[in-house]
Design a protein around this motif. Structure first.
Motif, PDB file in Angstrom:
ATOM      1  N   LEU A 212      40.760  35.818  29.552  1.00  0.00           N
ATOM      2  CA  LEU A 212      42.156  35.949  29.954  1.00  0.00           C
ATOM      3  C   LEU A 212      42.880  37.132  29.304  1.00  0.00           C
ATOM      4  O   LEU A 212      44.050  37.358  29.573  1.00  0.00           O
ATOM      5  CB  LEU A 212      42.905  34.638  29.664  1.00  0.00           C
ATOM      6  CG  LEU A 212      42.281  33.426  30.359  1.00  0.00           C
ATOM      7  CD1 LEU A 212      42.981  32.151  29.945  1.00  0.00           C
ATOM      8  CD2 LEU A 212      42.307  33.584  31.871  1.00  0.00           C
ATOM      9  N   VAL A 213      42.180  37.888  28.456  1.00  0.00           N
ATOM     10  CA  VAL A 213      42.785  39.106  27.902  1.00  0.00           C
ATOM     11  C   VAL A 213      42.726  40.233  28.935  1.00  0.00           C
ATOM     12  O   VAL A 213      43.335  41.265  28.761  1.00  0.00           O
ATOM     13  CB  VAL A 213      42.088  39.562  26.602  1.00  0.00           C
ATOM     14  CG1 VAL A 213      42.200  38.483  25.543  1.00  0.00           C
ATOM     15  CG2 VAL A 213      40.619  39.906  26.839  1.00  0.00           C
ATOM     16  N   HIS A 214      41.965  40.026  30.013  1.00  0.00           N
ATOM     17  CA  HIS A 214      41.824  41.061  31.039  1.00  0.00           C
ATOM     18  C   HIS A 214      42.913  40.914  32.103  1.00  0.00           C
ATOM     19  O   HIS A 214      43.709  39.996  32.061  1.00  0.00           O
ATOM     20  CB  HIS A 214      40.418  40.986  31.655  1.00  0.00           C
ATOM     21  CG  HIS A 214      39.336  41.197  30.640  1.00  0.00           C
ATOM     22  ND1 HIS A 214      38.909  42.439  30.235  1.00  0.00           N
ATOM     23  CD2 HIS A 214      38.618  40.314  29.901  1.00  0.00           C
ATOM     24  CE1 HIS A 214      37.977  42.304  29.320  1.00  0.00           C
ATOM     25  NE2 HIS A 214      37.774  41.032  29.093  1.00  0.00           N
ATOM     26  N   ASP A 215      42.876  41.816  33.069  1.00  0.00           N
ATOM     27  CA  ASP A 215      43.862  41.885  34.148  1.00  0.00           C
ATOM     28  C   ASP A 215      44.107  40.520  34.807  1.00  0.00           C
ATOM     29  O   ASP A 215      43.308  40.054  35.611  1.00  0.00           O
ATOM     30  CB  ASP A 215      43.365  42.911  35.176  1.00  0.00           C
ATOM     31  CG  ASP A 215      44.346  43.081  36.328  1.00  0.00           C
ATOM     32  OD1 ASP A 215      45.420  42.443  36.298  1.00  0.00           O
ATOM     33  OD2 ASP A 215      44.024  43.854  37.246  1.00  0.00           O
ATOM     34  N   MET A 216      45.235  39.906  34.438  1.00  0.00           N
ATOM     35  CA  MET A 216      45.518  38.546  34.917  1.00  0.00           C
ATOM     36  C   MET A 216      45.675  38.470  36.429  1.00  0.00           C
ATOM     37  O   MET A 216      45.277  37.485  37.041  1.00  0.00           O
ATOM     38  CB  MET A 216      46.778  37.996  34.240  1.00  0.00           C
ATOM     39  CG  MET A 216      46.521  37.460  32.863  1.00  0.00           C
ATOM     40  SD  MET A 216      45.487  35.977  32.872  1.00  0.00           S
ATOM     41  CE  MET A 216      46.741  34.725  32.948  1.00  0.00           C
ATOM     42  N   SER A 217      46.253  39.521  37.035  1.00  0.00           N
ATOM     43  CA  SER A 217      46.484  39.424  38.482  1.00  0.00           C
ATOM     44  C   SER A 217      45.145  39.444  39.221  1.00  0.00           C
ATOM     45  O   SER A 217      44.976  38.760  40.231  1.00  0.00           O
ATOM     46  CB  SER A 217      47.404  40.540  38.967  1.00  0.00           C
ATOM     47  OG  SER A 217      46.824  41.790  38.699  1.00  0.00           O
ATOM     48  N   ASP A 218      44.167  40.203  38.681  1.00  0.00           N
ATOM     49  CA  ASP A 218      42.817  40.217  39.265  1.00  0.00           C
ATOM     50  C   ASP A 218      42.166  38.835  39.124  1.00  0.00           C
ATOM     51  O   ASP A 218      41.563  38.314  40.069  1.00  0.00           O
ATOM     52  CB  ASP A 218      41.966  41.287  38.566  1.00  0.00           C
ATOM     53  CG  ASP A 218      40.501  41.251  38.997  1.00  0.00           C
ATOM     54  OD1 ASP A 218      40.253  41.371  40.210  1.00  0.00           O
ATOM     55  OD2 ASP A 218      39.626  41.085  38.128  1.00  0.00           O
ATOM     56  N   ILE A 219      42.311  38.241  37.937  1.00  0.00           N
ATOM     57  CA  ILE A 219      41.710  36.930  37.686  1.00  0.00           C
ATOM     58  C   ILE A 219      42.321  35.879  38.606  1.00  0.00           C
ATOM     59  O   ILE A 219      41.605  35.074  39.217  1.00  0.00           O
ATOM     60  CB  ILE A 219      41.892  36.527  36.202  1.00  0.00           C
ATOM     61  CG1 ILE A 219      41.080  37.491  35.302  1.00  0.00           C
ATOM     62  CG2 ILE A 219      41.476  35.079  35.959  1.00  0.00           C
ATOM     63  CD1 ILE A 219      41.418  37.402  33.834  1.00  0.00           C
ATOM     64  N   ILE A 220      43.643  35.908  38.733  1.00  0.00           N
ATOM     65  CA  ILE A 220      44.339  34.933  39.579  1.00  0.00           C
ATOM     66  C   ILE A 220      43.916  35.099  41.041  1.00  0.00           C
ATOM     67  O   ILE A 220      43.618  34.116  41.729  1.00  0.00           O
ATOM     68  CB  ILE A 220      45.873  35.065  39.418  1.00  0.00           C
ATOM     69  CG1 ILE A 220      46.270  34.622  38.006  1.00  0.00           C
ATOM     70  CG2 ILE A 220      46.612  34.243  40.477  1.00  0.00           C
ATOM     71  CD1 ILE A 220      47.707  34.921  37.630  1.00  0.00           C
ATOM     72  N   ALA A 221      43.823  36.377  41.498  1.00  0.00           N
ATOM     73  CA  ALA A 221      43.427  36.633  42.890  1.00  0.00           C
ATOM     74  C   ALA A 221      42.027  36.085  43.149  1.00  0.00           C
ATOM     75  O   ALA A 221      41.773  35.431  44.171  1.00  0.00           O
ATOM     76  CB  ALA A 221      43.480  38.130  43.176  1.00  0.00           C
ATOM     77  N   LYS A 222      41.100  36.332  42.198  1.00  0.00           N
ATOM     78  CA  LYS A 222      39.726  35.831  42.371  1.00  0.00           C
ATOM     79  C   LYS A 222      39.693  34.313  42.403  1.00  0.00           C
ATOM     80  O   LYS A 222      38.985  33.707  43.207  1.00  0.00           O
ATOM     81  CB  LYS A 222      38.842  36.348  41.239  1.00  0.00           C
ATOM     82  CG  LYS A 222      38.374  37.783  41.457  1.00  0.00           C
ATOM     83  CD  LYS A 222      37.420  38.189  40.367  1.00  0.00           C
ATOM     84  CE  LYS A 222      36.791  39.525  40.681  1.00  0.00           C
ATOM     85  NZ  LYS A 222      36.875  40.459  39.531  1.00  0.00           N
ATOM     86  N   MET A 223      40.477  33.685  41.510  1.00  0.00           N
ATOM     87  CA  MET A 223      40.470  32.222  41.481  1.00  0.00           C
ATOM     88  C   MET A 223      41.027  31.642  42.772  1.00  0.00           C
ATOM     89  O   MET A 223      40.547  30.612  43.257  1.00  0.00           O
ATOM     90  CB  MET A 223      41.235  31.716  40.255  1.00  0.00           C
ATOM     91  CG  MET A 223      40.417  31.912  38.987  1.00  0.00           C
ATOM     92  SD  MET A 223      41.273  31.452  37.488  1.00  0.00           S
ATOM     93  CE  MET A 223      41.365  29.712  37.690  1.00  0.00           C
ATOM     94  N   HIS A 224      42.026  32.321  43.353  1.00  0.00           N
ATOM     95  CA  HIS A 224      42.554  31.870  44.653  1.00  0.00           C
ATOM     96  C   HIS A 224      41.484  31.980  45.739  1.00  0.00           C
ATOM     97  O   HIS A 224      41.321  31.069  46.557  1.00  0.00           O
ATOM     98  CB  HIS A 224      43.808  32.666  45.036  1.00  0.00           C
ATOM     99  CG  HIS A 224      45.057  32.088  44.452  1.00  0.00           C
ATOM    100  ND1 HIS A 224      45.481  30.805  44.732  1.00  0.00           N
ATOM    101  CD2 HIS A 224      45.960  32.596  43.584  1.00  0.00           C
ATOM    102  CE1 HIS A 224      46.599  30.558  44.060  1.00  0.00           C
ATOM    103  NE2 HIS A 224      46.906  31.629  43.351  1.00  0.00           N
ATOM    104  N   SER A 225      40.748  33.105  45.742  1.00  0.00           N
ATOM    105  CA  SER A 225      39.681  33.276  46.745  1.00  0.00           C
ATOM    106  C   SER A 225      38.613  32.201  46.579  1.00  0.00           C
ATOM    107  O   SER A 225      38.095  31.666  47.560  1.00  0.00           O
ATOM    108  CB  SER A 225      39.020  34.645  46.617  1.00  0.00           C
ATOM    109  OG  SER A 225      39.984  35.649  46.597  1.00  0.00           O
ATOM    110  N   LEU A 226      38.270  31.893  45.319  1.00  0.00           N
ATOM    111  CA  LEU A 226      37.264  30.858  45.067  1.00  0.00           C
ATOM    112  C   LEU A 226      37.759  29.514  45.575  1.00  0.00           C
ATOM    113  O   LEU A 226      37.020  28.747  46.192  1.00  0.00           O
ATOM    114  CB  LEU A 226      36.943  30.785  43.565  1.00  0.00           C
ATOM    115  CG  LEU A 226      36.119  31.957  43.024  1.00  0.00           C
ATOM    116  CD1 LEU A 226      36.162  31.993  41.497  1.00  0.00           C
ATOM    117  CD2 LEU A 226      34.672  31.873  43.521  1.00  0.00           C
TER     118      LEU A 226
END
Ligand code: C2E
Ligand code: MG
Ligand code: MG
Ligand code: MG
Length: 282
Positions: free
Chosen positions: A156-170
């Motif tokens: 979670l220290v990385h780009d949060m918007s990228d992480i959130i977008a990926k989790m939504h796709s998953l």
């Protein structure tokens, strides 16, 4: 004399660092060879409800090294993460997990049993990670909601918007995400409401002394309450005793994993464990 002592100290330090590097290098070569020679395999640890019904398993990677014997993931995962080998190793785990789910789908007793796969930050941060998941699922005809991913806070220290977008796709694919080792990383509670998570795992560090250490008890209770209030499932890991289970149960924990139920098992033994536990319910 002081300068000489300091010098010796420095040399000793350099020596230790070199030794560690050499060790990591040779482990790295061994991982490469181990992947080619199929020395890696998965074991499965039951995830159970309060009534003992098995709802899923966590897939845990094992390595049978020809000279060293069993090497713990605690030793080789950090090396593989550092070297980038976690990417091929992680895709192998994913393929193997999907193949396992494909087999379970054909076994009535395994109906509804989900499989959780651990994913390293480096793996998750690959631009095509969601695509890899989707194609592995498609290749093995895996039904959504059977595959789950376990992610850690270190990501979670990385780009949060990228992480959130990926989790939504998953989520759209039907793949749930669980936050592993919760409470041991750089926790900021504010991310919990931003992340489309399905589940959090109470780390075994808090479960271990939950009956004797009032702070651990308070943390475990707080995580359970947090999950309840945010609408997230909570699973406790490292449950070893009935006392720990009873404490967690009294605090509304509904999912459990740990040696009290079972150690991680070979696939065939896990399938027998599930059959035995559903037979007892009849
Ligand atoms: P984790 O994901 O938090 O997995 C839980 C660890 O706790 C496992 O250790 C499991 O065997 C152990 N455990 C389960 N129940 C109990 C219990 O009642 N008492 C105690 N003391 N321990 C228990 P393991 O298999 O050695 O794995 C260690 C870590 O290695 C995992 O922690 C995970 O972070 C990592 N790992 C394992 N497999 C993979 C994988 O396929 N990919 C990645 N990226 N990491 C993996
Ligand atoms: Mg895990
Ligand atoms: Mg964990
Ligand atoms: Mg852990």
């Amino acid at each position: 004399i002081n300068a000489a002592t300091a010098m010796l100290g420095m040399l000793a330090l350099v020596h230790i660092t070199l030794m560690e590097t050499a060790e990591a290098n040779s482990l790295q070569r061994d991982i490469e060879r181990g992947m080619a020679r199929r020395e890696f395999f998965l074991v499965f640890q039951p995830q159970v409800q309060a009534d003992g019904k098995v709802v899923g398993a966590e897939a845990l990677l094992r390595w049978r090294h020809p000279q060293l014997g069993m090497v713990s993931p605690g030793d080789f995962i950090p090396v593989a993460e550092e070297s980038g080998q976690i990417l091929p190793l992680g895709s192998w785990v994913l393929q193997e997990a999907c193949q396992t789910l494909q087999r379970w789908a054909r076994t009535p007793a395994m109906d509804g049993v989900s499989l959780s796969v651990n994913v390293s930050a480096k793996q998750f941060l690959q631009p095509d990670f969601v695509g890899q998941i989707a194609s592995a699922m498609q290749q093995h005809g895996v039904v959504a909601a059977r595959l789950k991913l376990e992610l850690t806070e270190s990501m979670l220290v990385h780009d949060m918007s990228d992480i959130i977008a990926k989790m939504h796709s998953l989520h759209t694919l039907g793949v749930g995400c669980s936050l592993d080792d919760f409470g041991t990383g750089f926790s900021s509670l504010s991310y919990l409401k931003k992340l489309p998570l399905d589940q959090i795992k109470i780390d075994q560090a808090f479960v271990r002394d939950v009956l004797t250490d009032p702070s651990d008890a308070a943390i475990a209770r707080a995580v359970l309450q947090l999950g309840e209030n945010l609408g997230l499932a909570v699973i406790a890991e490292g449950v070893e005793t009935e006392g720990q289970r009873d404490f967690l149960l009294a605090n509304h924990c509904r999912l459990f994993q740990g040696y009290l139920y079972s150690r991680p098992l070979a696939a065939i033994d896990f399938e027998m464990y599930v059959a035995d536990n559903s037979a007892m319910k009849l």
